[in-house]
Write a protein that holds these residues in place. Structure first.
Motif, PDB file in Angstrom:
ATOM      1  N   SER A  62     -56.533 -40.398  83.067  1.00  0.00           N
ATOM      2  CA  SER A  62     -57.577 -39.488  82.600  1.00  0.00           C
ATOM      3  C   SER A  62     -58.890 -40.187  82.295  1.00  0.00           C
ATOM      4  N   GLY A  63     -58.846 -41.520  82.077  1.00  0.00           N
ATOM      5  CA  GLY A  63     -60.041 -42.241  81.673  1.00  0.00           C
ATOM      6  C   GLY A  63     -60.454 -41.952  80.257  1.00  0.00           C
ATOM      7  N   THR A  64     -59.507 -41.437  79.442  1.00  0.00           N
ATOM      8  CA  THR A  64     -59.805 -41.038  78.064  1.00  0.00           C
ATOM      9  C   THR A  64     -58.987 -41.874  77.097  1.00  0.00           C
ATOM     10  N   GLU A  65     -59.646 -42.404  76.069  1.00  0.00           N
ATOM     11  CA  GLU A  65     -58.929 -43.086  74.996  1.00  0.00           C
ATOM     12  C   GLU A  65     -58.497 -42.046  73.959  1.00  0.00           C
ATOM     13  N   PHE A  66     -57.263 -42.116  73.533  1.00  0.00           N
ATOM     14  CA  PHE A  66     -56.787 -41.185  72.512  1.00  0.00           C
ATOM     15  C   PHE A  66     -55.649 -41.840  71.741  1.00  0.00           C
ATOM     16  N   ASP A  67     -55.438 -41.352  70.536  1.00  0.00           N
ATOM     17  CA  ASP A  67     -54.368 -41.857  69.692  1.00  0.00           C
ATOM     18  C   ASP A  67     -53.178 -40.913  69.734  1.00  0.00           C
ATOM     19  N   VAL A  68     -51.991 -41.487  69.702  1.00  0.00           N
ATOM     20  CA  VAL A  68     -50.787 -40.687  69.542  1.00  0.00           C
ATOM     21  C   VAL A  68     -50.670 -40.326  68.064  1.00  0.00           C
ATOM     22  N   PRO A  69     -50.356 -39.074  67.718  1.00  0.00           N
ATOM     23  CA  PRO A  69     -50.311 -38.678  66.307  1.00  0.00           C
ATOM     24  C   PRO A  69     -49.379 -39.547  65.472  1.00  0.00           C
ATOM     25  N   ASP A  70     -49.762 -39.745  64.210  1.00  0.00           N
ATOM     26  CA  ASP A  70     -48.906 -40.497  63.292  1.00  0.00           C
ATOM     27  C   ASP A  70     -47.604 -39.759  63.017  1.00  0.00           C
ATOM     28  N   ARG A  71     -47.689 -38.415  62.985  1.00  0.00           N
ATOM     29  CA  ARG A  71     -46.495 -37.608  62.736  1.00  0.00           C
ATOM     30  C   ARG A  71     -45.696 -37.480  64.023  1.00  0.00           C
ATOM     31  N   LEU A  72     -45.032 -38.546  64.410  1.00  0.00           N
ATOM     32  CA  LEU A  72     -44.222 -38.578  65.627  1.00  0.00           C
ATOM     33  C   LEU A  72     -42.764 -38.622  65.190  1.00  0.00           C
ATOM     34  N   THR A  73     -42.042 -37.532  65.422  1.00  0.00           N
ATOM     35  CA  THR A  73     -40.682 -37.460  64.912  1.00  0.00           C
ATOM     36  C   THR A  73     -39.726 -36.934  65.967  1.00  0.00           C
ATOM     37  N   VAL A  74     -38.542 -37.519  65.986  1.00  0.00           N
ATOM     38  CA  VAL A  74     -37.421 -36.987  66.754  1.00  0.00           C
ATOM     39  C   VAL A  74     -36.632 -36.126  65.777  1.00  0.00           C
ATOM     40  N   GLN A  75     -36.463 -34.856  66.093  1.00  0.00           N
ATOM     41  CA  GLN A  75     -35.973 -33.886  65.132  1.00  0.00           C
ATOM     42  C   GLN A  75     -34.666 -33.235  65.576  1.00  0.00           C
ATOM     43  N   ASN A  76     -33.972 -32.623  64.599  1.00  0.00           N
ATOM     44  CA  ASN A  76     -32.992 -31.621  64.957  1.00  0.00           C
ATOM     45  C   ASN A  76     -33.639 -30.251  64.780  1.00  0.00           C
ATOM     46  N   ARG A  77     -32.881 -29.190  64.987  1.00  0.00           N
ATOM     47  CA  ARG A  77     -33.486 -27.852  64.974  1.00  0.00           C
ATOM     48  C   ARG A  77     -33.963 -27.455  63.580  1.00  0.00           C
ATOM     49  N   HIS A  78     -33.275 -27.879  62.551  1.00  0.00           N
ATOM     50  CA  HIS A  78     -33.709 -27.561  61.188  1.00  0.00           C
ATOM     51  C   HIS A  78     -35.014 -28.271  60.842  1.00  0.00           C
ATOM     52  N   HIS A  79     -35.164 -29.499  61.311  1.00  0.00           N
ATOM     53  CA  HIS A  79     -36.426 -30.214  61.092  1.00  0.00           C
ATOM     54  C   HIS A  79     -37.579 -29.451  61.749  1.00  0.00           C
ATOM     55  N   TRP A  80     -37.328 -28.930  62.953  1.00  0.00           N
ATOM     56  CA  TRP A  80     -38.384 -28.202  63.670  1.00  0.00           C
ATOM     57  C   TRP A  80     -38.772 -26.943  62.893  1.00  0.00           C
ATOM     58  N   ILE A  81     -37.798 -26.230  62.361  1.00  0.00           N
ATOM     59  CA  ILE A  81     -38.088 -25.040  61.553  1.00  0.00           C
ATOM     60  C   ILE A  81     -38.948 -25.421  60.352  1.00  0.00           C
ATOM     61  N   ASP A  82     -38.568 -26.485  59.651  1.00  0.00           N
ATOM     62  CA  ASP A  82     -39.353 -26.930  58.493  1.00  0.00           C
ATOM     63  C   ASP A  82     -40.789 -27.251  58.889  1.00  0.00           C
ATOM     64  N   ALA A  83     -40.969 -27.882  60.056  1.00  0.00           N
ATOM     65  CA  ALA A  83     -42.303 -28.288  60.496  1.00  0.00           C
ATOM     66  C   ALA A  83     -43.167 -27.097  60.883  1.00  0.00           C
ATOM     67  N   ASN A  84     -42.529 -25.989  61.323  1.00  0.00           N
ATOM     68  CA  ASN A  84     -43.304 -24.878  61.882  1.00  0.00           C
ATOM     69  C   ASN A  84     -43.422 -23.664  60.984  1.00  0.00           C
ATOM     70  N   VAL A  85     -42.578 -23.540  59.976  1.00  0.00           N
ATOM     71  CA  VAL A  85     -42.671 -22.362  59.120  1.00  0.00           C
ATOM     72  C   VAL A  85     -44.014 -22.325  58.394  1.00  0.00           C
ATOM     73  N   ASP A  86     -44.556 -23.484  58.051  1.00  0.00           N
ATOM     74  CA  ASP A  86     -45.858 -23.514  57.372  1.00  0.00           C
ATOM     75  C   ASP A  86     -46.982 -23.087  58.310  1.00  0.00           C
ATOM     76  N   THR A  87     -46.855 -23.416  59.606  1.00  0.00           N
ATOM     77  CA  THR A  87     -47.848 -22.968  60.577  1.00  0.00           C
ATOM     78  C   THR A  87     -47.829 -21.443  60.676  1.00  0.00           C
ATOM     79  N   PHE A  88     -46.633 -20.864  60.770  1.00  0.00           N
ATOM     80  CA  PHE A  88     -46.520 -19.407  60.802  1.00  0.00           C
ATOM     81  C   PHE A  88     -47.135 -18.790  59.552  1.00  0.00           C
ATOM     82  N   ARG A  89     -46.875 -19.406  58.412  1.00  0.00           N
ATOM     83  CA  ARG A  89     -47.403 -18.887  57.149  1.00  0.00           C
ATOM     84  C   ARG A  89     -48.938 -18.896  57.165  1.00  0.00           C
ATOM     85  N   ARG A  90     -49.535 -20.004  57.637  1.00  0.00           N
ATOM     86  CA  ARG A  90     -50.999 -20.103  57.650  1.00  0.00           C
ATOM     87  C   ARG A  90     -51.616 -19.041  58.552  1.00  0.00           C
ATOM     88  N   VAL A  91     -50.988 -18.818  59.717  1.00  0.00           N
ATOM     89  CA  VAL A  91     -51.520 -17.831  60.657  1.00  0.00           C
ATOM     90  C   VAL A  91     -51.423 -16.423  60.080  1.00  0.00           C
TER      91      VAL A  91
END
Length: 320
Positions: A62-91
């Motif tokens: 791409s010719g673009t410099e970018f950083d990989v996010p610090d919040r890089l996690t390998v999750q199970n399904r419950h971890h994913w729910i925890d990570a996304n329920v707050d996004t749903f709440r904000r929306v």
């Protein structure tokens, strides 16, 4: 999985809001098996190596410099729910603030059940996610998640090599990180369109322009990521794409297909197909660097009409 606890969390929904978000979290997790996160050292190293390889290859292509996010996690399904329920709440906050019903307790139970079902269904199917954490308090914070039990299960169902499939998923999600790295204005743009659309919905109206802008932007996000993947992935992957698409069309039986339609998951596929056609045309006509001009400023995003007629975008933006 504890269906009794899931149902109980919904039926006992409480609070002052239209949704009991603690109940959503508990019900979604109780109704969803977490899946194994028992990774061998080689698997953990494999995820890290794939992310590094994807970052380096995508930066080169791409010719673009970018950083990989610090919040890089390998999750199970419950971890994913925890990570996304707050996004749903904000929306949902603007809608919750405006919506008034004659029977708030009944409505709260129904809303809580709907949100819990949605998060549980998605948690069982999401493979990877680049999360710009829209509307979060810290605009600089992004997340990169891989739902390991789902990646393992789908690789087995598709009868493909797990390590190759995992690497393909990693490349796709890191491609999204590359886009947002190239366009630091993009989260704010998406937030403004999302907030405008949701605010108008909460008042009983429909901001068509906001939702068209949001759809066009997300189509560009999906399409450009696919273009980068095509140029950067270090193996042939047409067979993986074909098998994944076939699984989306036929997997889960009639109930699964109905749920996907109700949740709008077919929209994302339409976005990636439409966006891919747009960027492939631009890259063929003017080169890969010209396709990246989309991310220089918000005005360079293609309109809804330009997505289907890339020549109009080329004429307007003149990226060649």
């Amino acid at each position: 999985m504890d269906l009794y606890r899931s149902v109980r969390a919904v039926t006992t929904a409480s609070g002052d809001g239209a949704v009991d978000w603690d109940g959503v979290r508990e019900a979604a997790k109780a109704g969803t098996r977490p899946g194994s996160l028992d990774l061998s050292p080689a698997e953990r190293d494999g995820y890290a190596a794939d992310v590094r390889a994807a970052r380096d290859r995508l930066q080169t292509v791409s010719g673009t410099e970018f950083d990989v996010p610090d919040r890089l996690t390998v999750q199970n399904r419950h971890h994913w729910i925890d990570a996304n329920v707050d996004t749903f709440r904000r929306v949902m906050e603007p809608i919750e603030a405006e919506v008034k019903t004659l029977f708030p307790n009944v409505s709260r139970v129904a809303n809580t059940g709907t949100m819990a079902f949605t998060l549980g269904f998605l948690a069982r199917h999401v493979l990877g996610q680049y999360d710009p954490l829209l509307l979060a308090d810290d605009p600089e914070e992004h997340g990169l998640y891989f739902v390991h039990p789902n990646i393992r299960r789908v690789a087995d169902e598709l009868d493909v090599e797990y390590e190759r499939f995992r690497r393909w998923i990693v490349f796709h999600e890191v491609a999204h990180a590359a886009e947002f790295g190239a366009a630091p204005w993009l989260p704010g743009y998406l937030e403004s369109r999302l907030e405008s659309g949701v605010r108008t919905l909460s008042r009983g109206g429909l901001d068509r322009e906001a939702f068209l802008d949001l759809d066009a932007a997300m189509t560009a996000v999906e399409g450009y990521a696919e273009l980068l993947m095509d140029r950067a992935f270090d193996e042939e992957y047409a067979d993986l794409r074909e098998k994944v698409d076939e699984r989306r069309d036929t997997g889960g039986g009639p109930v699964g297909r109905l749920v996907r339609r109700l949740l709008g998951l077919g929209l994302k596929r339409r976005q990636y197909e439409r966006g891919t056609r747009f960027f492939e045309t631009v890259a063929d006509e003017c080169g890969l660097a010209a396709a990246g001009v989309v991310w220089e400023r918000p005005e360079n995003l293609p309109t809804d009409a330009e997505l289907d007629r890339p020549e109009l975008w080329i004429r307007r933006v003149d990226p060649c």
